[in-house]
Design a protein around this motif. Structure first.
Motif, PDB file in Angstrom:
ATOM      1  N   VAL A   1       0.846  -1.195   0.000  1.00  0.00           N
ATOM      2  CA  VAL A   1       0.000   0.000   0.000  1.00  0.00           C
ATOM      3  C   VAL A   1       0.882   1.247   0.000  1.00  0.00           C
ATOM      4  N   PHE A   2       1.905   1.218   0.844  1.00  0.00           N
ATOM      5  CA  PHE A   2       2.873   2.312   0.893  1.00  0.00           C
ATOM      6  C   PHE A   2       4.250   1.719   0.591  1.00  0.00           C
ATOM      7  N   ALA A   3       4.943   2.303  -0.392  1.00  0.00           N
ATOM      8  CA  ALA A   3       6.231   1.744  -0.797  1.00  0.00           C
ATOM      9  C   ALA A   3       7.303   1.941   0.276  1.00  0.00           C
ATOM     10  N   GLU A   4       7.205   3.020   1.035  1.00  0.00           N
ATOM     11  CA  GLU A   4       8.196   3.327   2.072  1.00  0.00           C
ATOM     12  C   GLU A   4       7.466   3.665   3.376  1.00  0.00           C
ATOM     13  N   PRO A   5       8.059   3.326   4.517  1.00  0.00           N
ATOM     14  CA  PRO A   5       7.396   3.659   5.783  1.00  0.00           C
ATOM     15  C   PRO A   5       7.066   5.150   5.928  1.00  0.00           C
ATOM     16  N   TRP A   6       7.959   6.008   5.426  1.00  0.00           N
ATOM     17  CA  TRP A   6       7.679   7.447   5.622  1.00  0.00           C
ATOM     18  C   TRP A   6       6.487   7.909   4.791  1.00  0.00           C
ATOM     19  N   HIS A   7       6.183   7.221   3.696  1.00  0.00           N
ATOM     20  CA  HIS A   7       4.977   7.572   2.928  1.00  0.00           C
ATOM     21  C   HIS A   7       3.752   7.366   3.816  1.00  0.00           C
ATOM     22  N   ALA A   8       3.738   6.246   4.527  1.00  0.00           N
ATOM     23  CA  ALA A   8       2.613   5.949   5.423  1.00  0.00           C
ATOM     24  C   ALA A   8       2.557   6.983   6.553  1.00  0.00           C
ATOM     25  N   GLN A   9       3.731   7.347   7.078  1.00  0.00           N
ATOM     26  CA  GLN A   9       3.779   8.288   8.214  1.00  0.00           C
ATOM     27  C   GLN A   9       3.243   9.661   7.829  1.00  0.00           C
ATOM     28  N   VAL A  10       3.679  10.158   6.671  1.00  0.00           N
ATOM     29  CA  VAL A  10       3.261  11.521   6.299  1.00  0.00           C
ATOM     30  C   VAL A  10       1.787  11.524   5.901  1.00  0.00           C
ATOM     31  N   PHE A  11       1.334  10.418   5.345  1.00  0.00           N
ATOM     32  CA  PHE A  11      -0.091  10.281   5.014  1.00  0.00           C
ATOM     33  C   PHE A  11      -0.928  10.313   6.308  1.00  0.00           C
ATOM     34  N   ALA A  12      -0.529   9.490   7.270  1.00  0.00           N
ATOM     35  CA  ALA A  12      -1.286   9.381   8.521  1.00  0.00           C
ATOM     36  C   ALA A  12      -1.281  10.708   9.287  1.00  0.00           C
ATOM     37  N   LEU A  13      -0.122  11.374   9.276  1.00  0.00           N
ATOM     38  CA  LEU A  13       0.003  12.653   9.975  1.00  0.00           C
ATOM     39  C   LEU A  13      -1.009  13.661   9.411  1.00  0.00           C
ATOM     40  N   THR A  14      -1.113  13.687   8.098  1.00  0.00           N
ATOM     41  CA  THR A  14      -2.013  14.632   7.435  1.00  0.00           C
ATOM     42  C   THR A  14      -3.474  14.286   7.723  1.00  0.00           C
ATOM     43  N   VAL A  15      -3.809  13.012   7.610  1.00  0.00           N
ATOM     44  CA  VAL A  15      -5.186  12.580   7.872  1.00  0.00           C
ATOM     45  C   VAL A  15      -5.560  12.889   9.327  1.00  0.00           C
ATOM     46  N   HIS A  16      -4.617  12.637  10.234  1.00  0.00           N
ATOM     47  CA  HIS A  16      -4.872  12.885  11.652  1.00  0.00           C
ATOM     48  C   HIS A  16      -5.096  14.381  11.908  1.00  0.00           C
ATOM     49  N   LEU A  17      -4.255  15.238  11.326  1.00  0.00           N
ATOM     50  CA  LEU A  17      -4.407  16.685  11.526  1.00  0.00           C
ATOM     51  C   LEU A  17      -5.739  17.164  10.963  1.00  0.00           C
ATOM     52  N   ASN A  18      -6.140  16.582   9.833  1.00  0.00           N
ATOM     53  CA  ASN A  18      -7.450  16.922   9.257  1.00  0.00           C
ATOM     54  C   ASN A  18      -8.576  16.505  10.201  1.00  0.00           C
ATOM     55  N   GLU A  19      -8.474  15.275  10.692  1.00  0.00           N
ATOM     56  CA  GLU A  19      -9.540  14.763  11.555  1.00  0.00           C
ATOM     57  C   GLU A  19      -9.582  15.501  12.893  1.00  0.00           C
ATOM     58  N   ALA A  20      -8.406  16.033  13.295  1.00  0.00           N
ATOM     59  CA  ALA A  20      -8.365  16.788  14.547  1.00  0.00           C
ATOM     60  C   ALA A  20      -8.843  18.227  14.333  1.00  0.00           C
ATOM     61  N   GLY A  21      -9.154  18.574  13.079  1.00  0.00           N
ATOM     62  CA  GLY A  21      -9.729  19.883  12.805  1.00  0.00           C
ATOM     63  C   GLY A  21      -8.747  20.995  12.483  1.00  0.00           C
ATOM     64  N   ARG A  22      -7.463  20.658  12.235  1.00  0.00           N
ATOM     65  CA  ARG A  22      -6.497  21.718  11.925  1.00  0.00           C
ATOM     66  C   ARG A  22      -6.739  22.336  10.560  1.00  0.00           C
ATOM     67  N   PHE A  23      -7.273  21.528   9.619  1.00  0.00           N
ATOM     68  CA  PHE A  23      -7.637  22.072   8.305  1.00  0.00           C
ATOM     69  C   PHE A  23      -8.677  21.145   7.685  1.00  0.00           C
ATOM     70  N   SER A  24      -9.428  21.693   6.738  1.00  0.00           N
ATOM     71  CA  SER A  24     -10.430  20.869   6.053  1.00  0.00           C
ATOM     72  C   SER A  24      -9.727  20.100   4.940  1.00  0.00           C
ATOM     73  N   TRP A  25     -10.368  19.031   4.496  1.00  0.00           N
ATOM     74  CA  TRP A  25      -9.734  18.252   3.425  1.00  0.00           C
ATOM     75  C   TRP A  25      -9.706  19.064   2.134  1.00  0.00           C
ATOM     76  N   ALA A  26     -10.710  19.914   1.936  1.00  0.00           N
ATOM     77  CA  ALA A  26     -10.727  20.751   0.731  1.00  0.00           C
ATOM     78  C   ALA A  26      -9.523  21.707   0.731  1.00  0.00           C
ATOM     79  N   GLU A  27      -9.208  22.251   1.914  1.00  0.00           N
ATOM     80  CA  GLU A  27      -8.038  23.142   2.001  1.00  0.00           C
ATOM     81  C   GLU A  27      -6.770  22.379   1.664  1.00  0.00           C
ATOM     82  N   TRP A  28      -6.700  21.131   2.159  1.00  0.00           N
ATOM     83  CA  TRP A  28      -5.521  20.320   1.886  1.00  0.00           C
ATOM     84  C   TRP A  28      -5.395  20.037   0.385  1.00  0.00           C
ATOM     85  N   VAL A  29      -6.485  19.634  -0.215  1.00  0.00           N
ATOM     86  CA  VAL A  29      -6.462  19.280  -1.639  1.00  0.00           C
ATOM     87  C   VAL A  29      -6.058  20.481  -2.493  1.00  0.00           C
ATOM     88  N   GLU A  30      -6.538  21.655  -2.114  1.00  0.00           N
ATOM     89  CA  GLU A  30      -6.212  22.857  -2.884  1.00  0.00           C
ATOM     90  C   GLU A  30      -4.689  23.091  -2.870  1.00  0.00           C
TER      91      GLU A  30
END
Lengths: 229, 110
Positions: free
Chosen positions: B13-42
Protein backbone atom coordinates in the motif's frame (compact mmCIF):
# COMPACT_ATOMS: atom_id res chain seq x y z
CA UNK A 1 30.85 14.86 7.34
CA UNK A 2 27.69 12.89 6.92
CA UNK A 3 28.17 12.82 3.18
CA UNK A 4 31.06 10.46 3.72
CA UNK A 5 31.00 6.72 4.03
CA UNK A 6 28.18 6.54 6.54
CA UNK A 7 25.49 8.20 4.52
CA UNK A 8 23.39 5.93 2.37
CA UNK A 9 21.54 6.98 -0.71
CA UNK A 10 17.99 6.26 0.36
CA UNK A 11 16.35 8.02 -2.51
CA UNK A 12 16.12 4.88 -4.64
CA UNK A 13 13.70 2.11 -3.66
CA UNK A 14 16.47 -0.36 -4.47
CA UNK A 15 18.49 1.07 -1.60
CA UNK A 16 15.65 0.37 0.78
CA UNK A 17 15.42 -3.17 -0.50
CA UNK A 18 19.11 -3.65 0.25
CA UNK A 19 18.49 -2.40 3.74
CA UNK A 20 15.84 -5.06 4.26
CA UNK A 21 18.26 -7.74 3.17
CA UNK A 22 21.15 -6.49 5.29
CA UNK A 23 22.00 -8.62 8.28
CA UNK A 24 21.53 -6.90 11.60
CA UNK A 25 25.02 -7.52 12.87
CA UNK A 26 26.73 -6.05 9.82
CA UNK A 27 30.05 -4.72 11.23
CA UNK A 28 30.14 -2.04 8.52
CA UNK A 29 27.23 -0.28 10.22
CA UNK A 30 28.35 0.66 13.74
CA UNK A 31 25.46 3.12 14.10
CA UNK A 32 21.77 2.89 13.37
CA UNK A 33 21.01 3.18 9.67
CA UNK A 34 20.22 6.75 8.71
CA UNK A 35 16.73 7.00 7.19
CA UNK A 36 16.26 9.03 3.99
CA UNK A 37 15.98 12.81 4.29
CA UNK A 38 12.17 12.98 3.85
CA UNK A 39 11.74 10.33 6.55
CA UNK A 40 13.73 12.50 8.97
CA UNK A 41 11.64 15.52 8.02
CA UNK A 42 8.42 13.59 8.73
CA UNK A 43 9.83 12.47 12.07
CA UNK A 44 10.72 16.08 12.86
CA UNK A 45 7.15 17.25 12.19
CA UNK A 46 5.77 14.39 14.25
CA UNK A 47 8.03 15.23 17.19
CA UNK A 48 7.17 18.93 17.10
CA UNK A 49 3.43 18.27 16.87
CA UNK A 50 3.57 15.70 19.65
CA UNK A 51 5.53 18.08 21.88
CA UNK A 52 2.89 20.74 21.31
CA UNK A 53 0.13 18.28 22.12
CA UNK A 54 -1.43 18.63 18.67
CA UNK A 55 -1.27 14.97 17.69
CA UNK A 56 -1.61 11.63 19.39
CA UNK A 57 1.06 9.17 18.17
CA UNK A 58 -1.30 6.25 18.88
CA UNK A 59 -3.83 7.75 16.48
CA UNK A 60 -1.18 7.82 13.76
CA UNK A 61 -0.53 4.11 14.24
CA UNK A 62 -4.25 3.43 14.06
CA UNK A 63 -4.57 5.34 10.77
CA UNK A 64 -1.63 3.48 9.23
CA UNK A 65 -2.99 0.13 10.37
CA UNK A 66 -6.40 0.95 8.94
CA UNK A 67 -5.15 1.89 5.49
CA UNK A 68 -2.42 -0.74 5.36
CA UNK A 69 -4.37 -3.73 6.63
CA UNK A 70 -8.05 -3.17 7.04
CA UNK A 71 -9.37 -1.32 4.04
CA UNK A 72 -8.77 -1.97 0.38
CA UNK A 73 -10.49 -2.98 -2.85
CA UNK A 74 -12.07 -5.97 -1.08
CA UNK A 75 -14.51 -3.47 0.49
CA UNK A 76 -15.61 -2.08 -2.86
CA UNK A 77 -15.82 -5.60 -4.29
CA UNK A 78 -18.25 -6.57 -1.54
CA UNK A 79 -20.46 -3.60 -2.40
CA UNK A 80 -20.39 -4.42 -6.13
CA UNK A 81 -21.22 -8.09 -5.53
CA UNK A 82 -24.13 -7.11 -3.33
CA UNK A 83 -25.40 -4.69 -5.98
CA UNK A 84 -25.25 -7.45 -8.62
CA UNK A 85 -27.18 -9.81 -6.34
CA UNK A 86 -29.77 -7.48 -4.87
CA UNK A 87 -31.71 -5.11 -7.20
CA UNK A 88 -33.15 -3.10 -4.33
CA UNK A 89 -29.73 -2.55 -2.82
CA UNK A 90 -28.40 -1.54 -6.23
CA UNK A 91 -31.20 0.97 -6.81
CA UNK A 92 -30.60 2.56 -3.41
CA UNK A 93 -26.83 2.61 -3.96
CA UNK A 94 -27.14 4.39 -7.30
CA UNK A 95 -29.74 6.84 -5.98
CA UNK A 96 -27.84 7.94 -2.88
CA UNK A 97 -24.74 5.95 -1.98
CA UNK A 98 -23.76 7.60 1.32
CA UNK A 99 -26.45 6.13 3.62
CA UNK A 100 -26.27 2.71 1.95
CA UNK A 101 -22.50 2.57 2.36
CA UNK A 102 -22.67 3.90 5.91
CA UNK A 103 -24.96 0.97 6.77
CA UNK A 104 -22.14 -1.34 5.68
CA UNK A 105 -19.66 0.62 7.78
CA UNK A 106 -18.03 2.46 4.86
CA UNK A 107 -18.00 6.23 5.19
CA UNK A 108 -15.61 8.97 4.20
CA UNK A 109 -13.46 10.08 7.08
CA UNK A 110 -12.76 13.34 5.26
CA UNK A 111 -16.46 14.11 4.96
CA UNK A 112 -16.63 13.43 1.24
CA UNK A 113 -19.68 12.15 -0.64
CA UNK A 114 -19.60 8.90 -2.54
CA UNK A 115 -21.27 8.53 -5.89
CA UNK A 116 -21.62 5.16 -7.62
CA UNK A 117 -21.80 5.19 -11.43
CA UNK A 118 -23.08 2.15 -13.29
CA UNK A 119 -21.51 0.69 -16.42
CA UNK A 120 -24.03 -0.35 -19.07
CA UNK A 121 -23.71 -1.53 -22.67
CA UNK A 122 -24.36 2.10 -23.63
CA UNK A 123 -21.93 3.79 -21.24
CA UNK A 124 -18.60 2.89 -19.67
CA UNK A 125 -17.47 5.01 -16.73
CA UNK A 126 -13.93 5.84 -15.72
CA UNK A 127 -12.67 7.79 -12.69
CA UNK A 128 -9.76 10.20 -12.44
CA UNK A 129 -8.66 13.03 -10.19
CA UNK A 130 -7.15 15.72 -12.37
CA UNK A 131 -6.40 17.89 -9.30
CA UNK A 132 -4.36 15.42 -7.29
CA UNK A 133 -5.47 11.94 -6.28
CA UNK A 134 -8.93 12.06 -4.69
CA UNK A 135 -10.13 8.49 -4.47
CA UNK A 136 -12.82 6.52 -2.61
CA UNK A 137 -10.50 5.46 0.24
CA UNK A 138 -13.11 3.60 2.34
CA UNK A 139 -13.97 1.37 -0.62
CA UNK A 140 -10.66 1.03 -2.46
CA UNK A 141 -7.93 1.95 0.04
CA UNK A 142 -4.89 3.93 -1.12
CA UNK A 143 -4.70 4.55 -4.87
CA UNK A 144 -2.10 2.76 -6.98
CA UNK A 145 0.87 4.76 -8.27
CA UNK A 146 -0.48 5.07 -11.83
CA UNK A 147 -3.68 6.73 -10.57
CA UNK A 148 -1.49 9.46 -9.03
CA UNK A 149 0.76 9.87 -12.07
CA UNK A 150 0.70 12.95 -14.30
CA UNK A 151 0.30 10.67 -17.31
CA UNK A 152 -2.97 9.11 -16.16
CA UNK A 153 -4.37 12.33 -14.72
CA UNK A 154 -3.79 14.19 -17.97
CA UNK A 155 -4.66 11.46 -20.47
CA UNK A 156 -7.78 9.99 -18.83
CA UNK A 157 -9.75 13.09 -19.75
CA UNK A 158 -8.08 13.81 -23.11
CA UNK A 159 -7.97 10.32 -24.60
CA UNK A 160 -9.86 7.86 -22.39
CA UNK A 161 -10.15 5.18 -25.07
CA UNK A 162 -6.39 5.13 -25.59
CA UNK A 163 -5.86 4.88 -21.84
CA UNK A 164 -8.32 1.99 -21.72
CA UNK A 165 -6.44 0.31 -24.54
CA UNK A 166 -3.22 0.65 -22.52
CA UNK A 167 -5.00 -1.23 -19.75
CA UNK A 168 -6.03 -3.89 -22.25
CA UNK A 169 -9.67 -2.83 -22.35
CA UNK A 170 -11.41 -2.43 -25.69
CA UNK A 171 -15.06 -1.46 -25.78
CA UNK A 172 -17.62 -1.72 -28.56
CA UNK A 173 -17.59 1.43 -30.69
CA UNK A 174 -21.13 2.33 -29.73
CA UNK A 175 -20.31 2.31 -26.00
CA UNK A 176 -19.79 5.87 -24.83
CA UNK A 177 -16.99 6.55 -22.34
CA UNK A 178 -17.71 9.00 -19.57
CA UNK A 179 -14.90 10.26 -17.35
CA UNK A 180 -15.70 11.44 -13.83
CA UNK A 181 -13.31 13.91 -12.21
CA UNK A 182 -13.08 13.43 -8.45
CA UNK A 183 -12.77 16.31 -6.02
CA UNK A 184 -12.17 16.76 -2.31
CA UNK A 185 -15.95 16.61 -1.85
CA UNK A 186 -17.09 13.91 -4.29
CA UNK A 187 -15.51 10.50 -4.92
CA UNK A 188 -16.71 8.01 -7.49
CA UNK A 189 -16.93 4.25 -7.60
CA UNK A 190 -17.65 2.46 -10.87
CA UNK A 191 -20.19 -0.36 -10.71
CA UNK A 192 -18.83 -2.68 -13.40
CA UNK A 193 -21.11 -4.83 -15.57
CA UNK A 194 -21.72 -8.28 -14.16
CA UNK A 195 -19.90 -10.92 -16.23
CA UNK A 196 -22.20 -13.15 -18.26
CA UNK A 197 -23.12 -16.49 -16.79
CA UNK A 198 -22.53 -15.48 -13.18
CA UNK A 199 -26.16 -15.09 -12.14
CA UNK A 200 -26.85 -17.15 -9.06
CA UNK A 201 -23.25 -17.15 -7.77
CA UNK A 202 -22.86 -16.30 -4.09
CA UNK A 203 -21.88 -12.74 -3.17
CA UNK A 204 -18.52 -14.06 -2.02
CA UNK A 205 -17.83 -15.74 -5.37
CA UNK A 206 -19.00 -12.66 -7.23
CA UNK A 207 -16.76 -10.38 -5.12
CA UNK A 208 -13.76 -12.44 -6.23
CA UNK A 209 -14.45 -11.34 -9.82
CA UNK A 210 -14.39 -7.63 -8.98
CA UNK A 211 -10.94 -6.13 -9.48
CA UNK A 212 -9.73 -2.79 -8.17
CA UNK A 213 -9.31 -1.51 -11.74
CA UNK A 214 -12.87 -2.51 -12.66
CA UNK A 215 -14.10 -0.16 -9.91
CA UNK A 216 -11.91 2.70 -11.21
CA UNK A 217 -13.12 1.95 -14.72
CA UNK A 218 -9.74 1.03 -16.18
CA UNK A 219 -10.67 -2.64 -16.19
CA UNK A 220 -13.65 -4.97 -16.43
CA UNK A 221 -14.85 -7.53 -13.94
CA UNK A 222 -13.30 -10.94 -14.51
CA UNK A 223 -15.12 -13.89 -16.00
CA UNK A 224 -15.30 -16.93 -13.69
CA UNK A 225 -12.14 -18.99 -14.01
CA UNK A 226 -10.14 -16.09 -15.46
CA UNK A 227 -6.64 -15.73 -13.99
CA UNK A 228 -6.34 -13.19 -11.17
CA UNK A 229 -5.80 -9.67 -12.44
CA UNK B 1 3.14 -16.51 -11.91
CA UNK B 2 0.89 -18.67 -9.77
CA UNK B 3 -2.06 -17.15 -7.98
CA UNK B 4 -0.49 -18.16 -4.66
CA UNK B 5 2.49 -15.91 -5.27
CA UNK B 6 0.18 -13.01 -6.04
CA UNK B 7 -1.88 -13.58 -2.95
CA UNK B 8 1.12 -13.81 -0.66
CA UNK B 9 2.94 -10.81 -2.11
CA UNK B 10 0.42 -8.07 -2.85
CA UNK B 11 1.49 -4.66 -4.08
CA UNK B 12 2.45 -2.74 -0.93
CA UNK B 13 0.00 0.00 0.00
CA UNK B 14 2.87 2.31 0.89
CA UNK B 15 6.23 1.74 -0.80
CA UNK B 16 8.20 3.33 2.07
CA UNK B 17 7.40 3.66 5.78
CA UNK B 18 7.68 7.45 5.62
CA UNK B 19 4.98 7.57 2.93
CA UNK B 20 2.61 5.95 5.42
CA UNK B 21 3.78 8.29 8.21
CA UNK B 22 3.26 11.52 6.30
CA UNK B 23 -0.09 10.28 5.01
CA UNK B 24 -1.29 9.38 8.52
CA UNK B 25 0.00 12.65 9.97
CA UNK B 26 -2.01 14.63 7.43
CA UNK B 27 -5.19 12.58 7.87
CA UNK B 28 -4.87 12.89 11.65
CA UNK B 29 -4.41 16.68 11.53
CA UNK B 30 -7.45 16.92 9.26
CA UNK B 31 -9.54 14.76 11.56
CA UNK B 32 -8.36 16.79 14.55
CA UNK B 33 -9.73 19.88 12.81
CA UNK B 34 -6.50 21.72 11.92
CA UNK B 35 -7.64 22.07 8.31
CA UNK B 36 -10.43 20.87 6.05
CA UNK B 37 -9.73 18.25 3.42
CA UNK B 38 -10.73 20.75 0.73
CA UNK B 39 -8.04 23.14 2.00
CA UNK B 40 -5.52 20.32 1.89
CA UNK B 41 -6.46 19.28 -1.64
CA UNK B 42 -6.21 22.86 -2.88
CA UNK B 43 -2.66 23.20 -1.57
CA UNK B 44 -1.52 19.73 -2.50
CA UNK B 45 -2.80 19.99 -6.06
CA UNK B 46 -1.01 23.35 -6.41
CA UNK B 47 2.27 21.72 -5.32
CA UNK B 48 1.77 18.84 -7.75
CA UNK B 49 1.04 21.26 -10.56
CA UNK B 50 4.16 23.28 -9.79
CA UNK B 51 6.38 20.17 -9.63
CA UNK B 52 4.78 18.75 -12.76
CA UNK B 53 5.78 21.80 -14.79
CA UNK B 54 9.43 20.83 -14.80
CA UNK B 55 9.06 17.05 -15.17
CA UNK B 56 6.44 14.39 -15.40
CA UNK B 57 5.51 12.98 -12.00
CA UNK B 58 5.19 9.21 -11.83
CA UNK B 59 2.90 9.09 -8.80
CA UNK B 60 5.44 7.29 -6.61
CA UNK B 61 8.24 8.81 -4.53
CA UNK B 62 7.77 12.20 -6.19
CA UNK B 63 4.10 12.19 -5.14
CA UNK B 64 4.90 11.79 -1.46
CA UNK B 65 7.76 14.32 -1.65
CA UNK B 66 5.22 16.82 -2.95
CA UNK B 67 2.85 15.75 -0.15
CA UNK B 68 5.53 16.34 2.51
CA UNK B 69 6.51 19.71 1.07
CA UNK B 70 2.85 20.78 1.11
CA UNK B 71 2.44 19.75 4.74
CA UNK B 72 5.65 21.50 5.85
CA UNK B 73 4.63 24.77 4.20
CA UNK B 74 1.07 24.50 5.49
CA UNK B 75 2.17 23.93 9.10
CA UNK B 76 4.70 26.75 8.87
CA UNK B 77 2.01 29.13 7.59
CA UNK B 78 -0.31 28.06 10.38
CA UNK B 79 2.44 28.91 12.87
CA UNK B 80 2.46 25.32 14.10
CA UNK B 81 6.00 24.38 13.01
CA UNK B 82 8.24 26.96 11.37
CA UNK B 83 10.73 25.93 8.73
CA UNK B 84 13.62 26.66 11.08
CA UNK B 85 12.04 24.66 13.88
CA UNK B 86 11.45 21.69 11.59
CA UNK B 87 14.98 21.80 10.20
CA UNK B 88 16.47 21.97 13.69
CA UNK B 89 14.44 18.94 14.77
CA UNK B 90 15.41 17.07 11.61
CA UNK B 91 19.09 17.67 12.45
CA UNK B 92 18.56 16.37 15.99
CA UNK B 93 17.07 13.16 14.62
CA UNK B 94 19.89 12.78 12.13
CA UNK B 95 22.47 13.22 14.88
CA UNK B 96 20.61 10.70 17.04
CA UNK B 97 20.74 8.10 14.26
CA UNK B 98 24.42 8.70 13.65
CA UNK B 99 25.24 8.48 17.36
CA UNK B 100 23.15 5.48 18.32
CA UNK B 101 24.93 2.11 18.23
CA UNK B 102 23.43 -0.22 15.65
CA UNK B 103 20.60 -2.29 17.05
CA UNK B 104 19.67 0.11 19.83
CA UNK B 105 16.50 2.20 19.70
CA UNK B 106 17.04 5.68 18.30
CA UNK B 107 15.65 8.37 20.57
CA UNK B 108 15.92 12.06 21.16
CA UNK B 109 15.33 13.78 24.46
CA UNK B 110 12.50 16.20 24.72
Amino acid sequence: MIDGIMKHDWTEPAAAAQHEAMPHDDPNHPHALLPPDPALRVKALETILTQKGLIDPAALDEIIDTYQNRIGPQNGARVVAKAWSDPEFKAALLADADPVLADLGYYGRQGEHMVVVENTPAQHNMVVCTLCSCYPWPLLGIPPGWYKSDAYRARAVREPRKVLADFGVSLPEDTAVRVWDSTAEVRYLVLPMQPEGTEGLSEEDLAALVTRDSMIGTGLAKAPGEAPA
Amino acid sequence: MSSCAEVSAPEPVFAEPWHAQVFALTVHLNEAGRFSWAEWVERFSATLKRHGLSRELDGGEDYFRAWLETLEVFLAEQGVASGAEAEQMRCRWEAAYLNTPHGEPVQIEY
